[in-house]
Design an enzyme around this catalytic site. Structure first.
Site, PDB file in Angstrom:
ATOM      1  N   ASN A  10       0.795  -1.221   0.000  1.00 20.64           N
ATOM      2  CA  ASN A  10       0.000   0.000   0.000  1.00 20.64           C
ATOM      3  C   ASN A  10       0.832   1.277   0.000  1.00 20.64           C
ATOM      4  O   ASN A  10       0.303   2.355  -0.278  1.00 20.64           O
ATOM      5  CB  ASN A  10      -0.944   0.012   1.206  1.00 20.64           C
ATOM      6  CG  ASN A  10      -0.209  -0.276   2.503  1.00 20.64           C
ATOM      7  OD1 ASN A  10       0.340  -1.349   2.690  1.00 20.64           O
ATOM      8  ND2 ASN A  10      -0.183   0.685   3.404  1.00 20.64           N
ATOM      9  N   CYS A  33      -3.786   4.364   7.608  1.00 18.83           N
ATOM     10  CA  CYS A  33      -4.035   3.776   8.926  1.00 18.83           C
ATOM     11  C   CYS A  33      -2.896   4.055   9.905  1.00 18.83           C
ATOM     12  O   CYS A  33      -3.001   3.770  11.089  1.00 18.83           O
ATOM     13  CB  CYS A  33      -4.249   2.269   8.799  1.00 18.83           C
ATOM     14  SG  CYS A  33      -5.726   1.848   7.872  1.00 18.83           S
ATOM     15  N   SER A  53     -11.494  -4.874  -0.135  1.00 19.21           N
ATOM     16  CA  SER A  53     -12.189  -3.762   0.518  1.00 19.21           C
ATOM     17  C   SER A  53     -12.922  -2.909  -0.511  1.00 19.21           C
ATOM     18  O   SER A  53     -12.367  -2.583  -1.561  1.00 19.21           O
ATOM     19  CB  SER A  53     -11.182  -2.896   1.279  1.00 19.21           C
ATOM     20  OG  SER A  53     -11.802  -1.746   1.806  1.00 19.21           O
ATOM     21  N   GLY A  54     -14.173  -2.534  -0.203  1.00 16.07           N
ATOM     22  CA  GLY A  54     -14.998  -1.778  -1.139  1.00 16.07           C
ATOM     23  C   GLY A  54     -14.532  -0.367  -1.402  1.00 16.07           C
ATOM     24  O   GLY A  54     -14.553   0.113  -2.538  1.00 16.07           O
ATOM     25  N   HIS A  55     -14.100   0.335  -0.350  1.00 12.86           N
ATOM     26  CA  HIS A  55     -13.821   1.759  -0.543  1.00 12.86           C
ATOM     27  C   HIS A  55     -12.501   2.040  -1.257  1.00 12.86           C
ATOM     28  O   HIS A  55     -12.175   3.193  -1.541  1.00 12.86           O
ATOM     29  CB  HIS A  55     -13.902   2.525   0.791  1.00 12.86           C
ATOM     30  CG  HIS A  55     -12.738   2.336   1.706  1.00 12.86           C
ATOM     31  ND1 HIS A  55     -11.762   3.284   1.867  1.00 12.86           N
ATOM     32  CD2 HIS A  55     -12.403   1.320   2.520  1.00 12.86           C
ATOM     33  CE1 HIS A  55     -10.870   2.858   2.754  1.00 12.86           C
ATOM     34  NE2 HIS A  55     -11.236   1.668   3.164  1.00 12.86           N
TER      35      HIS A  55
END
Length: 379
Positions: free
Chosen positions: A149, A322, A198-200
């Site tokens: 990420n 995060c 993950s959707g978002h």
């Protein structure tokens, strides 16, 4: 506005929002209710699960709907560990995992589990040979992210899956939050047992996600209750969120090929521009994901540049959202062997297929001006 923080979250697609609103208004019954209205909601839930399975080329009963990447990763790692601890308490992961994997592993260490954190090379990639050497008789889980990420490095998931087929008692989990829709991955061909989406991150809504659990894999559930989602994830289903997630997945798959080509062009332009900029270092390796570019500007705190760009309505980030509020160095860049002046000054630019070349040119000019302006004020 120029939004270049798409690895943190993406703008919801209008079609996704429309599907969420329609289901919220017309199918708001509890899918577990036995009346006809509840039955209609359940039929929609089953249809969404079937469509998700088709998109992932897996079985319908292998899909568990979740609230996103963090829950999916925790369900996979802790679920395997707690369910299979009688066979062993050893887990293998990498030193550059997302906090939802890293911290889950740290928590399990407090419960008596042993975790091997594999090193990565300067490109942020784990060695399959290192993986093989780390395997023990008591190893029960390997969890490796597909796409990093922060720097976009792509792990050799298929090779790891092939290796682990020689060890049928070891489960293989892949965090595919940053890869889905951007770096193709066939779950069955790569011999993956569990996979998180993950959707978002794909123009869906926050609070939506999927954990793929291969048929025959047993998990200790983190939630107990009404036994929804095959008793792995109890709790009334977020039906509107689920339908909107599957819509986002379908759109991502439809746009995948063209989107990858488009983002690759934008990324190439950015890297060429950064390499010409004085005092800017590119950290993203070659052959990485098409949507992530990581750079360092030694001598300037990342938040200074982020705020200077923000004042011009241009938005980028530092490391993982995060952990970006923690004022320290990038764990990922440190693991790649970069010096402190690079690991503490990293910036992440992350793209979507909606970004344009014109936006890239405006951003590059703004970044160059911001760096020069800062250096001038410091002289």
């Amino acid at each position: 506005m120029i939004y270049l923080d798409n690895s943190a979250t993406t703008k919801p697609d209008p079609e996704v929002l429309a599907s969420f609103q329609k289901v919220s208004e017309e199918y708001y019954a509890n899918p577990s209710s036995i009346h006809q209205f509840g039955g209609n909601a359940e039929k929609l839930l089953v249809a969404a699960k079937r469509q998700a399975a088709q998109l992932l080329q897996v079985e319908q009963e292998e899909i568990i709907f979740t609230s996103g990447g963090t829950e999916g990763n925790n369900m996979a790692v802790k679920g395997i560990a707690l369910e299979h601890q009688q066979r062993g308490k050893h887990i293998i992961t990498s030193s550059i995992e997302h906090p939802s994997i890293y911290e889950a592993c740290k928590a399990l260490e407090k419960l008596g589990f042993e975790v091997t954190y594999l090193p990565v090379d300067e490109k942020g990639i784990v060695s399959v040979d290192d993986m093989k050497k780390a395997i023990r008789k008591d190893t029960i889980l390997v969890t490796i992210m597909h796409v990093n990420n922060e720097i976009g490095s792509i792990q050799p998931i298929a090779e790891i899956g092939k290796l682990l087929q020689q060890y049928p008692k070891i489960f293989f989990h892949v965090d595919n939050v940053q890869g889905f829709g951007k770096v193709p991955l066939h779950l069955k061909n790569a011999a993956i047992d569990l996979c998180t989406i993950s959707g978002h991150k794909i123009h869906g809504l926050k609070g939506t996600g999927i954990l793929y659990v291969r048929k025959g894999v047993a998990l200790f559930p983190l939630f107990h209750g009404g036994e929804q989602e095959l008793a792995i994830r109890s709790g009334t289903e977020n039906l509107a969120g689920i339908v909107s997630l599957v819509k986002a997945m379908r759109l991502a798959k439809e746009r995948e090929e063209e989107g990858i080509r488009h983002m690759s062009e934008l990324k190439s332009y950015l890297i060429r521009a950064f390499e010409k900029m004085e005092g800017v270092f590119v950290n993203t390796p070659e052959n990485s994901a098409p949507h992530i570019v990581n750079i360092s500007v030694p001598g300037i705190k990342p938040e200074v540049i982020i705020h200077m760009l923000g004042e011009q309505n241009i938005y980028i980030s530092t490391k993982s959202a995060c952990s970006s509020k923690v004022k320290d160095e990038s764990m990922v860049l440190a693991a790649c062997g970069y010096s402190k002046n690079r690991t503490t000054t990293a910036l992440r630019i992350s793209l979507s297929y909606e970004n344009t070349m014109q936006e890239m040119k405006i951003f590059v000019d703004a970044l160059e001006r911001s760096i020069k302006q800062f250096k001038t004020t410091m002289e």
